[in-house]
Design a protein around this motif. Sequence first.
Motif, PDB file in Angstrom:
ATOM      1  N   SER A   1       0.827  -1.206   0.000  1.00 40.65           N
ATOM      2  CA  SER A   1       0.000   0.000   0.000  1.00 40.65           C
ATOM      3  C   SER A   1       0.863   1.257   0.000  1.00 40.65           C
ATOM      4  CB  SER A   1      -0.925   0.000   1.216  1.00 40.65           C
ATOM      5  OG  SER A   1      -1.695   1.167   1.272  1.00 40.65           O
ATOM      6  N   ALA A   2       1.993   1.197   0.688  1.00 43.28           N
ATOM      7  CA  ALA A   2       2.857   2.371   0.794  1.00 43.28           C
ATOM      8  C   ALA A   2       3.793   2.536  -0.399  1.00 43.28           C
ATOM      9  CB  ALA A   2       3.694   2.276   2.081  1.00 43.28           C
ATOM     10  N   SER A   3       3.938   1.502  -1.220  1.00 44.12           N
ATOM     11  CA  SER A   3       4.881   1.547  -2.335  1.00 44.12           C
ATOM     12  C   SER A   3       4.414   2.514  -3.412  1.00 44.12           C
ATOM     13  CB  SER A   3       5.041   0.147  -2.940  1.00 44.12           C
ATOM     14  OG  SER A   3       5.826   0.207  -4.115  1.00 44.12           O
ATOM     15  N   SER A   4       5.365   3.202  -4.024  1.00 47.43           N
ATOM     16  CA  SER A   4       5.042   4.102  -5.138  1.00 47.43           C
ATOM     17  C   SER A   4       4.780   3.335  -6.424  1.00 47.43           C
ATOM     18  CB  SER A   4       6.193   5.094  -5.356  1.00 47.43           C
ATOM     19  OG  SER A   4       7.391   4.395  -5.688  1.00 47.43           O
ATOM     20  N   VAL A   5       5.201   2.079  -6.478  1.00 48.26           N
ATOM     21  CA  VAL A   5       4.945   1.238  -7.651  1.00 48.26           C
ATOM     22  C   VAL A   5       3.646   0.481  -7.426  1.00 48.26           C
ATOM     23  CG1 VAL A   5       5.802  -0.640  -9.099  1.00 48.26           C
ATOM     24  CG2 VAL A   5       7.417   0.997  -8.101  1.00 48.26           C
ATOM     25  N   LYS A   6       2.678   0.721  -8.297  1.00 50.95           N
ATOM     26  CA  LYS A   6       1.363   0.092  -8.138  1.00 50.95           C
ATOM     27  C   LYS A   6       1.130  -1.047  -9.117  1.00 50.95           C
ATOM     28  CE  LYS A   6       0.278   2.578  -4.707  1.00 50.95           C
ATOM     29  NZ  LYS A   6       0.317   1.919  -3.368  1.00 50.95           N
ATOM     30  N   GLY A   7       1.946  -1.129 -10.120  1.00 46.19           N
ATOM     31  CA  GLY A   7       1.777  -2.211 -11.076  1.00 46.19           C
ATOM     32  C   GLY A   7       2.996  -2.323 -11.972  1.00 46.19           C
ATOM     33  N   ILE A   8       3.077  -3.456 -12.657  1.00 46.28           N
ATOM     34  CA  ILE A   8       4.149  -3.685 -13.623  1.00 46.28           C
ATOM     35  C   ILE A   8       3.500  -4.183 -14.909  1.00 46.28           C
ATOM     36  CG2 ILE A   8       6.132  -5.133 -14.205  1.00 46.28           C
ATOM     37  CD1 ILE A   8       6.834  -5.149 -11.217  1.00 46.28           C
ATOM     38  N   VAL A   9       3.917  -3.627 -16.018  1.00 48.08           N
ATOM     39  CA  VAL A   9       3.487  -4.126 -17.326  1.00 48.08           C
ATOM     40  C   VAL A   9       4.726  -4.659 -18.034  1.00 48.08           C
ATOM     41  CG1 VAL A   9       3.681  -1.825 -18.382  1.00 48.08           C
ATOM     42  CG2 VAL A   9       2.293  -3.591 -19.477  1.00 48.08           C
TER      43      VAL A   9
ATOM     44  N   LEU B   1       4.613   0.988 -12.990  1.00 44.68           N
ATOM     45  CA  LEU B   1       3.536   1.959 -13.118  1.00 44.68           C
ATOM     46  C   LEU B   1       3.251   2.622 -11.778  1.00 44.68           C
ATOM     47  CD1 LEU B   1       1.096  -0.160 -15.338  1.00 44.68           C
ATOM     48  CD2 LEU B   1       2.870   1.461 -16.088  1.00 44.68           C
ATOM     49  N   SER B   2       3.189   3.948 -11.803  1.00 42.18           N
ATOM     50  CA  SER B   2       2.885   4.718 -10.592  1.00 42.18           C
ATOM     51  C   SER B   2       1.381   4.741 -10.350  1.00 42.18           C
ATOM     52  CB  SER B   2       3.409   6.141 -10.748  1.00 42.18           C
ATOM     53  OG  SER B   2       2.684   6.798 -11.781  1.00 42.18           O
ATOM     54  N   GLN B   3       0.996   5.350  -9.244  1.00 49.40           N
ATOM     55  CA  GLN B   3      -0.431   5.494  -8.943  1.00 49.40           C
ATOM     56  C   GLN B   3      -1.153   6.226 -10.070  1.00 49.40           C
ATOM     57  OE1 GLN B   3      -2.084   4.642  -5.636  1.00 49.40           O
ATOM     58  NE2 GLN B   3      -3.694   4.677  -7.211  1.00 49.40           N
ATOM     59  N   ARG B   4      -0.506   7.216 -10.661  1.00 49.95           N
ATOM     60  CA  ARG B   4      -1.123   7.984 -11.745  1.00 49.95           C
ATOM     61  C   ARG B   4      -1.297   7.135 -13.002  1.00 49.95           C
ATOM     62  NH1 ARG B   4       0.983  10.408 -15.986  1.00 49.95           N
ATOM     63  NH2 ARG B   4       3.105  10.046 -15.231  1.00 49.95           N
TER      64      ARG B   4
END
Length: 864
Positions: free
Chosen positions: A391-399, A489-492
Amino acid sequence: MKHLLTAFLLLPLLFITSTAHAQVSLDYYLPTDITYDESVPTPEEVVGHQVGEWHITHDKLIYYMRAVAEASDRVTYHEYAHTYEDRPLVMLTITSPGNHRSIDRIKENHQLLKDPGQSATLDLSTMPVIVNMGYSVHGNEPSGSNASLIMAYYLAAAEGDEIQTILDQTVILLDPSLNPDGLQRFSTWVNQHKSVMATVTDPADREYNEVWPGGRTNHYWFDLNRDWMPVQHPSSRGRIAMYQEWMPNVLTDFHEMGTNSTYFFQPGVPERTHPLTPSRNQDLTMAIAEYHADALDNRQELYYTREGFDDFYYGKGSTYPDVFGTIGILFEQASSRGHAQESIHGVKKFPYTILNQVTTSFSTLRASVELREDLLDHMRTFYREAEQEASASSVKGIVVGDHNDRARTWHLADMLSHHDIEMYTLAEDLESGDSEFKRGEAIVIPMEQTQYKFLEAMFERRTSFTDSLFYDVSTWTLPYAFNLPFEELSQREFNSSLLGDQIETPEFPEGAVVGGRSENVYLFEWDEYYAPRALYRLQDAGVRAMVATKPFQAMTTSGVQDFDYGTIQVPLGIQDEDIDEMEIFRLMQTAASEDGLTIYSVKRGLNPSGIDLGSPSFDMLQKPETAILGGSGVRGNDVGEIWHLFDQRFHMPISIVEKDRLGRTDLARYNNLIMVNGYYNDLSDGVVEEIKRWVRTGGTLILNKSAVSWGQRQELANVEFVDRPDDEESSPRPYADVSRARGSEVIGGSIFHTRIDLTHPLGYGYNRDDMTTFRNSTTYLKPAENPYATPLRYTENPLASGYISSDNQELIGNTAGIVVSSYGRGRVISMIDNPAFRAFWFGTNKLLMNAVFFGDTISGAASN
């Protein structure tokens, strides 16, 4: 429980004082002050000899495990996989009959420890601890599998309050042989060389010196203790499926080491624990170690911890569990390597080595029972903290993915699926960073999921370390291993609109024969991973094929299509009369369905742009006939990796020719000869001259790692190595620092950026010139004097992930990865790095296949 261990620990020793081949009974291994259920057969009653009298063969081991399960309501038997040689891998589930009746509920409740939303309500005081006891992943480290006979008998037959406590409070998953093929190979060797009446303890005796490649590895000579994360072999896949199904709290991994050693158990070197492993893991490992120490002290055994071995690479059996909330524990017993061998501590007898493994198997169970709630709480806390970190990580996903090579993307998804990773197909085209990803041809991995810690470990790029020594590799970044573009991928950038269908069981990509049956020409590009398999299938059927050395456009039924360097052309007009065109079409359909290729039917040879289909810029291809040198002094793992690549991936035959047979082998039947890392100075002058004659007449010699040095000395490979500067440091250094100083200059396994020439035959099929290679050596090649003869070279600052010393960092920049030399009409291709590392370095496999298929097409003008 304490009474049980005390009785067990006071058993008499069998080491230096007894005769070498004295048989031992169960009393030697087990406590004698309790009773045993007579309906449960002893090992001797099933296998025909006492444990330790002979090395157990895998077939007898399985007979006994089945017999125990049939005789006891405490035990169930399950075959979870089969090896390449079709031997079963089995798991005994051992617990109380009451627990067996509720086994599904126990398993379901245990899985809830991974769910922070539900785990808080679990009553840990009522939950059994899950203990996975795995033995002998290395086939020639047999004390573990032989100890499993003792443990299975005891857990099924022992009677009394102590065993009842164990059974009530634990579910024991006993895996008696993690490497059946290797165990069978080794047990056959030592049993057939055992002197039955006399005693031979001489370390030089044949019994203690296996022939190449030895019994440590699996069928293809892979070290299965490096495959827990890559899961490239059927035994590993079955084992990981069982692990994920049960999520044990403790996992034991029983090994052997040199005969002159003592006994090791974890924790390992503290500074070399992976930073993503929580400190609580090491605290519990140390708490369990106290039980091992007590047990071994009571038997006056020498042992050590916190030296030599580490807990860093998550692909090993004792470290993989650490990133899933389990306590993984490595044990290393000094090996007898046979039945009785001299050592610095006296004659090391096989029953004695078994006894030590039995001792720590018991101490593991004792620790697991007494620390049960701590172990259960550790897993619960591990996943709660993982959720918070995600939850605290700046990385929210990987493509990640490559629309030009869907099979490599599929292989990555397939690997991740075995580790319970949540992932999705990409729902829409995406541009991120420097990469473009196509809808349906990339995968999206949300980071806020249960196995966040494992994902973090698999995708991290780490270049800073607290210690410069590594027992194994220092990095394994998965998209680099597959040479696939990827972006964090960031939150944005990350949102649900990117998520297509969830991938549970990845489906192999299907190709198509665009335009159906052709009346003139078939074309397919070389981009897809399995293009070599498709081409070889055609050639093996007698079909002639050509390769494009220049790009072009062709008119297809779907319009004008671009075709790149390395495109394969199958012209129908030049085939032999006995080659049926309908059969060629069927082979194309097979390539589309089984190899994932898109194949185009083309009617016209006159192209809109670029070369025409009859151009001399198409080279005729010969069917590969490949041999690889093996034998004493050659690294068996490296040979096995290429054997596996040819056989399992590309369905191509490869002859493994041992060095001492080379002088009696007709090299004319081969057009490719591969020499991997190894010692070749023992090849006779006559054999060397025969290799030179073969290359001069048109053969392709492919040299890898240390074989490149041999090729240079024989003046076959026109290469130069980078000289290391003399050590100018003259001030005194402490003696205690010598090992660390030398070890810090080793590259145990790191990843580097290179540039590949996409126009070169060795670069065919690649679409990005940035290639990440794996390296575990400090030998550096200078680029060739001929500017066209270095198709792969390191970048100026090439480190992508992993450890490298500052001195090596200065040396490696702009060095050569591959140099091509001419020798007569033949070619010598020098590859400084291993292109098939551990079967999961998919990204560089095509370099080797290109050398095999296209090496003879490389122009002499582009050779050194």
